[in-house]
Enzyme design. Structure first.
Site, short mmCIF file in Angstrom:
data_model
loop_
_atom_site.label_atom_id
_atom_site.label_comp_id
_atom_site.label_asym_id
_atom_site.label_seq_id
_atom_site.Cartn_x
_atom_site.Cartn_y
_atom_site.Cartn_z
N GLY A 337 0.86 -1.17 0.00
CA GLY A 337 0.00 0.00 0.00
C GLY A 337 0.89 1.22 0.00
CB THR A 338 2.91 2.56 -2.17
OG1 THR A 338 3.50 1.42 -1.56
CG2 THR A 338 3.99 3.59 -2.41
CB ILE A 339 0.53 7.71 -1.99
CG1 ILE A 339 1.40 8.37 -0.90
CG2 ILE A 339 -0.78 7.22 -1.41
CD1 ILE A 339 2.07 9.64 -1.28
#
Length: 531
Positions: A337-339
């Site tokens: 889960g990353t931006i």
């Protein structure tokens, strides 16, 4: 402010508004194009494992959790197979490492920032206190995370749920504890997090619930300015962080592809796709064997990104047949889960920044009064004592997150990122070849149908130590069926419509016009904004 201030402000807001992908409980990597010096600077702001948790204590805890069976232990220890198959569970305190993002902000700001940090963080603080509407894609991930993490000890439910559930699209969320934490950072600086109130709260929380991070781990933390890794691809200088993340794979893939004329082969022709897939297989074998914290190992990065090594490895690519078996040519990950965000300013500065909790909201371990979840990046340590990425106290784990930056003829050309676990190097290469080889604009490059390759045809959550039976190629819906059949005829196993194909953002600079061109992911809640 400038692009560096904007990147920090955007990251602070994203940590509040998309806690399903990032937040100040996670880590950060950044590449900065500094217009005045015409230099690329690379920052490794990833955290390290607890100093007080030894390898032997970790193994004992895994036995207690049932991840390792003591009956399998011999006088010489566990077998290589047992240690290779075992994993550090993401939902335990064993997976928690020191959050590096906040120190990353202040390290970037100290060198390149211009506006006061209190001013930079003020918008995120206001939204934390007054509320923000939750977008559609984020709401879906938020609800799933809330169900999965509901039983975590501490303040998860009160921080991230509405009466025990995740928000629906459009519902207003607040996070006053995070607002207070950000206000503290604006007033007192990074030491409020690493040597002050926040570190003390997390230390107390860990001691109460059996965690391993301590105040001393926070106090010892530092980010590192490093020399970025780079290669020249058809006249464009492509930059990555490398070290304990998988950016090296992007450069290796580009070097392997360069001898082949992709433009002549044609966009998404079976021939061009075959070359890129085979290059991925070769690069990921080195990824599985070597990418790790260089503070603990002498790692062959110069060899891995050299043109000479690429020529040797590219000779293994058969233009007509898929490889079924391959191993690394030098004598040594699916979830996330990353931006990713990127900024640019009127002075010509550009920032390529990626920030992550690892799995969605991370562990869900929220120390009361802090407003954020701690990451579970430590899950990606190996348990094999012979592997460079083996767990050790005070060590940085392997990371999947990678920012990208490209220059041409000594000027900034583009920034890019494609968050999405192990897909990221494949995503970078697809965007870069779409722009450089196939002449697409920045938005077209991201809109195009994507592919991914997994190391094994068996369901796995591992890194894929060695290629098994050629692996599996997956395409988004929309790929030409004739291309799929042609790849199958070459020996590729192909599926269509299943898989996660990342989330892309990018900016291109045109020095002749003095204009930026922004692009954003149509598959998620991103946007490109200029003013």
């Amino acid at each position: 402010g400038n692009a560096i201030d904007a990147a920090i402000a955007a990251n602070a807001a994203m940590g509040l508004m998309e806690p399903t992908g990032n937040g100040i409980g996670g880590d950060l990597f950044a590449l900065v194009w500094h217009a005045e010096s015409k230099q690329v600077y690379a920052l490794n702001a990833s955290g390290r494992s607890p100093q007080g948790l030894s390898y032997d204590a970790l193994i004992a805890e895994l036995e207690r959790l049932g991840e390792l069976d003591p009956a399998d232990r011999t006088a010489q220890g566990y077998s290589d197979q047992a240690l290779t198959e075992a994993r550090i569970p993401p939902s335990t305190f064993l997976s928690v490492s020191v959050p590096g993002a906040v120190d990353g902000w202040f390290t970037l700001h100290e060198r390149f920032g211009s506006a006061p940090m209190a001013e930079i963080l003020a918008p995120a603080i206001a939204y934390a206190e007054n509320g923000f509407p939750v977008p559609e894609v984020i709401a879906d991930a938020w609800r799933r995370s809330a169900r999965y993490l509901a039983d975590r000890p501490g303040a998860f439910l009160e921080t991230f749920t509405l009466d025990g559930r995740g928000p629906e699209k459009g519902e207003i969320m607040t996070n006053p504890d995070l607002g207070r934490t950000l206000r503290l950072l604006g007033e007192q600086g990074r030491d409020a997090f690493y040597r002050g109130e926040i570190a003390q709260k997390i230390d107390a929380y860990m001691r109460e619930y059996g965690g391993h991070l301590r105040y001393e781990d926070f106090a010892a933390h530092r980010s590192d300015w490093i020399e970025p890794l780079t290669t020249n691809y058809r006249g464009y200088d492509v930059y990555q962080i490398g070290q304990n993340n998988q950016g090296t794979a992007v450069l290796q893939m580009l070097n392997l592809i360069e001898p082949f004329d992709l433009a002549q082969m044609g966009f998404q022709s079976p021939e061009a796709l075959h070359v890129m897939i085979e290059a991925k297989k070769l690069a990921f074998e080195d990824r599985a064997k070597y990418y790790s914290d260089p503070a603990f190992n002498e790692l062959p990065f110069e060899t891995l990104v050299s043109k000479e090594y690429a020529r040797e490895r590219a000779a293994l690519i058969d233009p007509e047949r898929a490889m079924e078996r391959v191993s690394s040519g030098v004598d040594g990950l699916a979830k996330g889960g990353t931006i990713y965000l990127t900024t640019a300013d009127q002075e010509g500065n550009m920032v390529s920044l990626i920030q992550s909790n690892f799995r969605g909201m991370g562990t869900g371990f929220v120390a009361p009064g802090t407003g954020f979840s701690l990451q579970n990046r430590g899950e990606l340590f190996s348990l094999d004592p012979e592997h460079p990425n083996v767990y050790a106290p005070g060590k940085r784990p392997f990371h999947t997150i990678i920012p990208g930056l490209v220059t041409k003829d000594g000027e900034a050309f583009m920034t890019l990122g494609v968050m999405g676990g192990e897909f990221q190097p494949m995503g970078h290469v697809q965007i870069l070849t779409n722009v450089i080889d196939f002449g697409m604009n920045m938005q077209e490059a991201g809109d195009a149908v994507r592919w991914l390759h997994t190391q094994s045809t068996e369901p796995t959550d591992a890194w894929g130590e060695f290629l098994q039976d050629g692996g599996l190629v997956r395409f988004e819906t929309g790929v030409d069926p004739a291309v799929v059949e042609a790849l199958r005829a070459m020996g590729h196993k192909v599926e269509v419509g299943v898989g996660f194909y990342g989330r892309y953002q990018g900016i291109r600079f045109d020095p002749r016009l003095g204009v930026y061109f922004g692009a954003s992911e149509p598959r998620a809640d991103g946007q490109a904004v200029g003013y």
